[in-house]
Every structure is written in structure tokens, then in C-alpha cells.
Design an enzyme around this catalytic site. Structure first.
Site: not given
Ligand SMILES: C=C1C[C@]23C[C@H]1CC[C@H]2[C@]1(C)CCC[C@@](C)(C(=O)O)[C@H]1[C@@H]3C(=O)O
Ligand SMILES: O=C(O)CCC(=O)C(=O)O
Ligand SMILES: [Fe+2]
Length: 370
Positions: A236, A238, A292, A302
Site C-alpha cells: 500500500h 499511505d 510498502h 514484530r
Molecule cells: C488513514 C489511514 C488508513 C490506514 C491507517 C492510516 C494510514 C495507513 C492506512 C493503512 C495502514 C494502509 C494499508 C491498509 C490499512 C487498511 C491497514 O492495513 O491498516 C490502512 C489503514 C486503515 O484503513 O485502517
Molecule cells: O509495520 C511497518 O513496518 C509498516 C506499517 C505500515 O505501513 C502502516 O501501518 O501504514
Molecule cells: Fe504504511
């Protein structure tokens, strides 16, 4: 349920939750945690991320600032990622918030679920986002809370005591200090970004962000019996503006750079900084939103601490006129951070194409209003 998700009956309806301690004892991970193979391509080499030494800049040294600006410009124009050292955040405070985070994630599932995030809200505990998604579940638990400093109230301390009670008061104070440090560093990084974009006014972005509501997220990735089939966090960008992340010494953050996945070896004294979609729009596409992911392993949990610097929700996100004039065209339609946040929370799971899909969604919804 054989999906490794336990059913939590509450309020006469059943919710699906992620029970890591049960899951880890199963011989196979449930299918809804298995990711498509194209997301699981190994990262076979270490990313030579540029290390930006902030010491000179923070002391006002012009030559050192120019050196930092050059490194940032090159990094953000290509993959949107760099590591900051001599950043000024107290390592003892970083160690303290890891300890406090561990205390939270070691709570019983029942206690963590008592502070679970509610649909549509970002704040609170989440296990694998099992309440939001039904496939490609991330192998992680998260705890997220807001940070604002345009109030007299210590927002983070209050969040911890109001949701978890006084026995987490100390944790709240530590995270309050940590978020204050992240915000201060974030504002300094915005200055460097403005200078690196050739903006006359190095404080151009300041007013957009200084009264914003940022997001602090603690990521906890349990070890996994089949780590090559799952992802802690899927690929993804951010959707936010600027991410300042500290990862523990286990390793697992990968970035997609030079057309391949590469590992980011942890460095205890470094903070990972990456550009998000909103800052890509603010730079008129000049700075890339970093793609990333987070991988897991079969021997050790982790943790990472992600601070997402966000502008005030109702402020219009648009690149500075001087950049648009130089570029001749604007990459994205104007939007507010609350528009994009709503999109990611209600309609679209952030991935590598969030900004493009958001732009289409925004234009189509604008068309419908005429
Ligand atoms: C505004 C946000 C949505 C998420 C948390 C913050 C910034 C990063 C986003 C996220 C981590 C990107 C990957 C997918 C996601 C659903 C996750 O894995 O947590 C995303 C976060 C979210 O929507 O809760
Ligand atoms: O845990 C990590 O190293 C990355 C986490 C991340 O990309 C996120 O929370 O948006
Ligand atoms: Fe991220």
C-alpha cells in the site's frame, strides 16, 4: 470457526474477531489470511535508503540543511522514502512507548476487544481488521488513537485513561510525549520538503498541518506458522501526508523501489519517513507516495510505531500555485483530507492505487452534484 476468527457474541449480534493465540497453534493459516502470490514476491535485497542526518538542519546550519534538502529531493522524487537520523526524539522515550505498547497487546483478547474500534472510526483496537474485510486479512493487531496539539487538553493521555482506565495513565503520558515529539519533527520535515520543492515560503505547509488531527498507530505483528503465505500489512501507499515510523529490531518493512521489493533493515536510532498520497497531491505529483508492506516471520513477534501526520480535515489539499504554474497543469482535483479519509474508511481499502481511484470517485461524485 475454522477461520481462526472467534465469534464474539455481544449485544445480541455476533462479531468476527482475530484471536492470535488460537491462530498460532493451528497447523495452517486460514484461507482468509492468505494473500495472492503477486503480493508475496520475496524481497531479496536490502534497500539502500538514504540516511538524512537532521542534526545540522535542526541547529540552523545552512550547509547541512542544503545537504539534507538534496537527499530528500532525490529520495522523494523517486520512491518517496528516506530514513532520518539525529532526529532529536529521545531514544529512552521510544523504548518506553514500546514497553507500554507491549503491556497493551499482552492484555487478554476480551480486554482488547473492550476498546475495539467501532465501524467508521479509526480509534481503538483492531485484530486483522476482521470486522472490515473478509479476505487478505493482515496478520496484525493495531491500536490507533488521535493526536492534536491545538488544544489545552493532553488528547492522548485522556484517550488512554478514558478508554483503558487509570492503570494505563502512565502509558498515556508516554504516548502523549511521543506524539508531541513526532508532530514537532513532522513540522520540521515539512519545512525541508517545502525547501526541497523550491518553494519560496519554507513555512508554506505549516498552516495546513499545525492544527491538524494526526493518527498514531501501534502495530503488533504476531509470529506466524506460515509466514510466506500471509502479510502483516499488505502492499500500500499511505493515504496520509507524511509517515514517521519506528520499527523494532526484528525487521519486516519492505519498500518497492527500483522496480522490486527490498527490505529495510531496522536501525534503532533511525526513523523511517515516507511520503503518502496526500503529500503527493500537495507536491503536484512531484513526490512519490511510497509503496510498502510489512512481512512477518515464524520465530518472533514484530512491532512498529507509525505516526501519520495529517492536515486539518476541512483544509483544501491543493499544490502551491508556484508549483502548478511551473508544471503547467494540476495532477489532482482539489479535495480535503476528510474526503480521502472517508473514502479509505467507507469505500476503498488503501492499496497501491488509492489516489487514482479516489480521484475517479471524487470526480464522479462531483458530476452527480450538478
Ligand atoms: C488513514 C489511514 C488508513 C490506514 C491507517 C492510516 C494510514 C495507513 C492506512 C493503512 C495502514 C494502509 C494499508 C491498509 C490499512 C487498511 C491497514 O492495513 O491498516 C490502512 C489503514 C486503515 O484503513 O485502517
Ligand atoms: O509495520 C511497518 O513496518 C509498516 C506499517 C505500515 O505501513 C502502516 O501501518 O501504514
Ligand atoms: Fe504504511
Amino acid at each position: 470457526m475454522d477461520s481462526g476468527l472467534c465469534l464474539v457474541s455481544s449485544l445480541n449480534h455476533q462479531e468476527v474477531q482475530f484471536d492470535p493465540s488460537w491462530l498460532q497453534m493451528q497447523p495452517h493459516v486460514p484461507m482468509n489470511f492468505v494473500w495472492p502470490k503477486e503480493c508475496l514476491v520475496d524481497a531479496n535485497e536490502e534497500f539502500q535508503a538514504p540516511f538524512v542526518d537532521l542534526d545540522g538542519f535542526l541547529r540552523g546550519d545552512v550547509e547541512a540543511t542544503n545537504g539534507a534538502v538534496k537527499l530528500i529531493h532525490k529520495a522523494c522524487s523517486t520512491h518517496g522514502f528516506f530514513q532520518a537520523i539525529n532526529h532529536g526524539v529521545d531514544p529512552l522515550l521510544i523504548g518506553q512507548v514500546y514497553n507500554e505498547m507491549d503491556s497493551f497487546f499482552k492484555l487478554s483478547l476480551e480486554r482488547k476487544l473492550s476498546v475495539r474500534k467501532t465501524p467508521g472510526s479509526l480509534w481503538g483496537y483492531s485484530g486483522a481488521h476482521a470486522d472490515r474485510f473478509s479476505s487478505k486479512l493482515p496478520w496484525k493487531e493495531t491500536f490507533s488513537f488521535p493526536f492534536q496539539d491545538n488544544t489545552l487538553e493532553p488528547v492522548v493521555t485522556n484517550f488512554f485513561t478514558s478508554t483503558l482506565g487509570e492503570d494505563f495513565g502512565q502509558a498515556g503520558v508516554a504516548f502523549q510525549k511521543y506524539c508531541e515529539g513526532m508532530k514537532e519533527l513532522g513540522m520540521k520535515l515539512l519545512e525541508l520538503l517545502a525547501i526541497s520543492l523550491g518553494l519560496v515560503d519554507k513555512l508554506h505547509y505549516k498552516e495546513l498541518f499545525e492544527d491538524g488531527c494526526s493518527i498514531m498507530r501501534c502495530n503488533y505483528y504476531p509470529s506466524c506458522q506460515q509466514p510466506s503465505l500471509v502479510l502483516g500489512t499488505g502492499p500500500h501507499c499511505d493515504p496520509t501526508s507524511l509517515t514517521i515510523l519506528h520499527q523494532d529490531q526484528v525487521g519486516g518493512l519492505d519498500v518497492f523501489a527500483e522496480n522490486k521489493w527490498q527490505t529495510v533493515p531496522p536501525r534503532p536510532d533511525a526513523l523511517v519517513v515516507n511520503i503518502g498520497d496526500t503529500f503527493t497531491a500537495l507536491s503536484n505529483g512531484r513526490y512519490k507516495s511510497c509503496l510498502h508492506r510489512a512481512v512477518v516471520n515464524n520465530y518472533k513477534e514484530r512491532r512498529s510505531l507509525a505516526f501519520f501526520l495529517c492536515p486539518k480535515e476541512d483544509k483544501v489539499v491543493r499544490p502551491p500555485e508556484e508549483i502548478v504554474c511551473r508544471d503547467g497543469t494540476k495532477q489532482c482535483p482539489d479535495f480535503t483530507w476528510s474526503n480521502l479519509l472517508e473514502f479509505t474508511q467507507k469505500y476503498y481499502r488503501s492499496d497501491e492505487a488509492t489516489l487514482q481511484n479516489f480521484t475517479k470517485w471524487l470526480l464522479s461524485s462531483k458530476l452527480q452534484t450538478f
